[in-house]
Design an enzyme around this catalytic site. Structure first.
Site, PDB file in Angstrom:
ATOM      1  N   ASP A  13       0.816  -1.185   0.057  1.00  0.00           N
ATOM      2  CA  ASP A  13       0.094   0.090   0.147  1.00  0.00           C
ATOM      3  C   ASP A  13       0.702   1.352  -0.058  1.00  0.00           C
ATOM      4  O   ASP A  13       1.787   1.407   0.851  1.00  0.00           O
ATOM      5  CB  ASP A  13      -0.853  -0.156   1.146  1.00  0.00           C
ATOM      6  CG  ASP A  13      -2.165   0.888   1.181  1.00  0.00           C
ATOM      7  OD1 ASP A  13      -3.262   0.703   1.072  1.00  0.00           O
ATOM      8  OD2 ASP A  13      -1.701   2.098   1.434  1.00  0.00           O
ATOM      9  N   ASP A 109      -3.871   2.445  -5.118  1.00  0.00           N
ATOM     10  CA  ASP A 109      -2.568   2.309  -4.502  1.00  0.00           C
ATOM     11  C   ASP A 109      -2.310   1.114  -3.796  1.00  0.00           C
ATOM     12  O   ASP A 109      -1.256   1.057  -2.763  1.00  0.00           O
ATOM     13  CB  ASP A 109      -2.342   3.513  -3.786  1.00  0.00           C
ATOM     14  CG  ASP A 109      -2.909   3.341  -2.303  1.00  0.00           C
ATOM     15  OD1 ASP A 109      -3.954   2.832  -2.126  1.00  0.00           O
ATOM     16  OD2 ASP A 109      -2.199   4.145  -1.455  1.00  0.00           O
ATOM     17  N   GLU A 110      -3.259  -0.051  -3.840  1.00  0.00           N
ATOM     18  CA  GLU A 110      -2.664  -1.330  -3.240  1.00  0.00           C
ATOM     19  C   GLU A 110      -3.028  -2.484  -3.935  1.00  0.00           C
ATOM     20  O   GLU A 110      -3.999  -2.505  -4.894  1.00  0.00           O
ATOM     21  CB  GLU A 110      -3.505  -1.156  -1.899  1.00  0.00           C
ATOM     22  CG  GLU A 110      -5.006  -1.023  -2.062  1.00  0.00           C
ATOM     23  CD  GLU A 110      -5.662  -1.172  -0.762  1.00  0.00           C
ATOM     24  OE1 GLU A 110      -5.485  -1.778   0.006  1.00  0.00           O
ATOM     25  OE2 GLU A 110      -7.039  -0.447  -0.826  1.00  0.00           O
TER      26      GLU A 110
HETATM   27  P1  TTP Z   1      -5.419   5.047   1.428  1.00  0.00           P
HETATM   28  O1  TTP Z   1      -4.246   4.028   0.816  1.00  0.00           O
HETATM   29  O2  TTP Z   1      -6.553   4.731   2.125  1.00  0.00           O
HETATM   30  O3  TTP Z   1      -4.653   6.396   1.872  1.00  0.00           O
HETATM   31  P2  TTP Z   1      -3.017   7.211   1.760  1.00  0.00           P
HETATM   32  O4  TTP Z   1      -2.407   6.342   0.750  1.00  0.00           O
HETATM   33  O5  TTP Z   1      -3.314   8.273   1.108  1.00  0.00           O
HETATM   34  O6  TTP Z   1      -2.437   6.978   2.994  1.00  0.00           O
HETATM   35  P3  TTP Z   1      -1.940   5.484   3.684  1.00  0.00           P
HETATM   36  O7  TTP Z   1      -0.281   6.046   3.914  1.00  0.00           O
HETATM   37  O8  TTP Z   1      -2.460   5.893   5.165  1.00  0.00           O
HETATM   38  O9  TTP Z   1      -2.186   4.467   2.986  1.00  0.00           O
HETATM   39  O10 TTP Z   1      -5.837   5.631  -0.187  1.00  0.00           O
HETATM   40  C1  TTP Z   1      -5.162   5.909  -1.233  1.00  0.00           C
HETATM   41  C2  TTP Z   1      -5.770   7.023  -2.040  1.00  0.00           C
HETATM   42  O11 TTP Z   1      -6.958   7.167  -2.237  1.00  0.00           O
HETATM   43  C3  TTP Z   1      -5.284   8.333  -1.216  1.00  0.00           C
HETATM   44  O12 TTP Z   1      -3.987   9.064  -1.469  1.00  0.00           O
HETATM   45  C4  TTP Z   1      -6.369   9.267  -1.561  1.00  0.00           C
HETATM   46  C5  TTP Z   1      -7.449   8.432  -2.245  1.00  0.00           C
HETATM   47  N1  TTP Z   1      -8.463   8.398  -1.220  1.00  0.00           N
HETATM   48  C6  TTP Z   1      -9.962   9.184  -1.278  1.00  0.00           C
HETATM   49  O13 TTP Z   1      -9.718   9.849  -2.353  1.00  0.00           O
HETATM   50  N2  TTP Z   1     -10.699   9.282  -0.556  1.00  0.00           N
HETATM   51  C7  TTP Z   1     -10.546   8.558   0.777  1.00  0.00           C
HETATM   52  O14 TTP Z   1     -11.527   8.413   1.701  1.00  0.00           O
HETATM   53  C8  TTP Z   1      -9.459   7.347   0.827  1.00  0.00           C
HETATM   54  C9  TTP Z   1      -9.283   6.848   2.330  1.00  0.00           C
HETATM   55  C10 TTP Z   1      -8.493   7.619   0.049  1.00  0.00           C
HETATM   56 MG    MG Z   2      -2.220   4.172   0.805  1.00  0.00          MG
END
Ligand code: TTP
Ligand code: MG
Length: 356
Positions: A13, A109-110
């Site tokens: 992720d 992103d995962e």
């Molecule tokens: P995530 O992997 O949940 O968050 P992140 O990568 O920003 O942070 P982390 O380091 O905790 O993993 O989500 C990936 C992307 O998806 C995030 O950068 C933006 C988008 N997203 C939204 O647009 N709305 C949301 O509510 C979430 C959770 C994510």
């Molecule tokens: Mg992320």
């Protein structure tokens, strides 16, 4: 399930993905609190994500942007740049597929990767995890975190455990989960957590303490899943992405009918590059070209190779060769297209260990 039948699954992720992409685009933002989402002046809309500097002020995903602005008035607020995030995501997924073609992308992103076979190549899974993160960082400039265990759910929880740029390898799922808050389990949101807390369920170990019958009685099938997970008996497996697309193609309709061959060739070149960027870990054996004239007559021609290829040059050369036939026809062209067929998925590639 015996030890030898167990799959080893990694969950990768990206760290604060949208913000990290923005800092990559504009390095002067490094170290500043960055928030990506709706405009703070719009009066409505939410935060997509915030980087770690901004999270220190309590700003997080899905929070109303107006609230974020109150908490962090001096932050850098940016609107999402979807195509740049997608471009980076494609690059990341391509890297992950080059590590294991048994891969399941689950969001921008995962992704999950089956890395069972790597136990023979790497000293241990910690080293493999570090290798994957370094490879992503080296090729994209972005950081990710990785969780490795025998189940998808545990690996997903583990990838969150040590963010950013963290590797978490879980040998004993039950022990790893026991002292963690129930809120780390995907699917237990704010409302479910509050309800469970009222019932005396706070830590994952509490699911074990309450017992199987209690969990089924209160939460049905989901309760059983939670109970099994808490006991380290979750063997959720990944759904591999098969070679479902037996072909990839792209077409382009000209704004006005075109008879300039230089312009037509240039468009075909662009289509070839685009197709090449979408190939990921596939090779093709056949290149086809489609021409539609201004009278809507449509012709296709194709060319097959004896040996599958994945190079941009072979796409270009085949497309140019196929185009030659049409150059002498004096009719304006409305649309051109290129298609790659007979796609073959390439197996795990030789890993390059030069990132160490
Ligand atoms: P995530 O992997 O949940 O968050 P992140 O990568 O920003 O942070 P982390 O380091 O905790 O993993 O989500 C990936 C992307 O998806 C995030 O950068 C933006 C988008 N997203 C939204 O647009 N709305 C949301 O509510 C979430 C959770 C994510
Ligand atoms: Mg992320």
């Amino acid at each position: 399930m015996t030890e030898s039948e167990r799959k080893v699954i990694a969950h990768v992720d990206m760290d604060c993905f949208y913000c990290a992409c923005e800092v990559k685009k504009n390095p002067s933002l490094a170290g500043k609190p960055v928030v990506v989402g709706a405009s703070p002046y719009a009066g409505r809309g939410v935060v997509s994500t915030a980087n770690y500097e901004a999270r220190k002020y309590g700003v997080k995903s899905a929070m109303p942007i107006s609230k974020a602005f109150k908490l962090l008035p001096h932050g850098v607020y940016l609107r999402p740049d979807g195509s740049f995030y997608k471009y980076n995501s494609n690059q990341i997924m391509k890297i992950l597929k080059s590590i294991s073609d048994q891969m399941q992308q689950v969001s921008i992103d995962e992704a999950y990767l089956d890395i069972t076979s790597f136990s023979k190549i790497f000293r241990n899974f910690q080293t493999l995890g570090e290798y994957v993160l370094k490879l992503i960082k080296k090729k994209t400039g972005l950081t990710a975190s990785i969780g490795i265990s025998y189940s998808k759910r545990v690996s997903k929880i583990a990838s969150e455990h040590n963010k950013p740029f963290g590797v978490t390898v879980v040998e004993d799922s039950k022990q790893f989960l026991s002292s963690q808050d129930i809120g780390v389990i995907p699917g237990i949101g704010k409302v479910a957590k509050a309800k469970m807390n009222e019932m005396g369920l706070h830590k994952i170990h509490d699911f074990v303490k309450k017992g199987k019958m209690y969990m089924i009685d209160k939460f049905g099938k989901w309760g059983l899943k939670l109970y099994l997970l808490a006991n380290g008996e979750d063997y959720s497996q990944i759904k591999f992405q098969k070679a479902k697309n037996k072909s990839i193609s792209k077409e382009r309709t000209f704004i006005s009918d075109q008879d300039n061959w230089l312009a037509i060739k240039e468009t075909v070149e662009k289509i070839c590059s685009k197709l090449h960027s979408q190939l990921n870990n596939f090779q093709f054996k056949t290149v086809s070209i489609k021409i539609r004239y201004n009278d809507f007559t449509t012709l296709t021609r194709d060319l097959s190779f004896k040996v599958a290829s994945n190079t941009i040059d072979s796409i270009r050369q085949a497309a140019n060769k196929l185009l030659e036939e049409f150059i002498l026809v004096a009719k304006p062209i409305r649309l051109v297209g290129v298609k790659l067929t007979n796609l073959i998925q390439v197996n795990d590639r030789q890993l390059q260990l030069n990132v160490f």
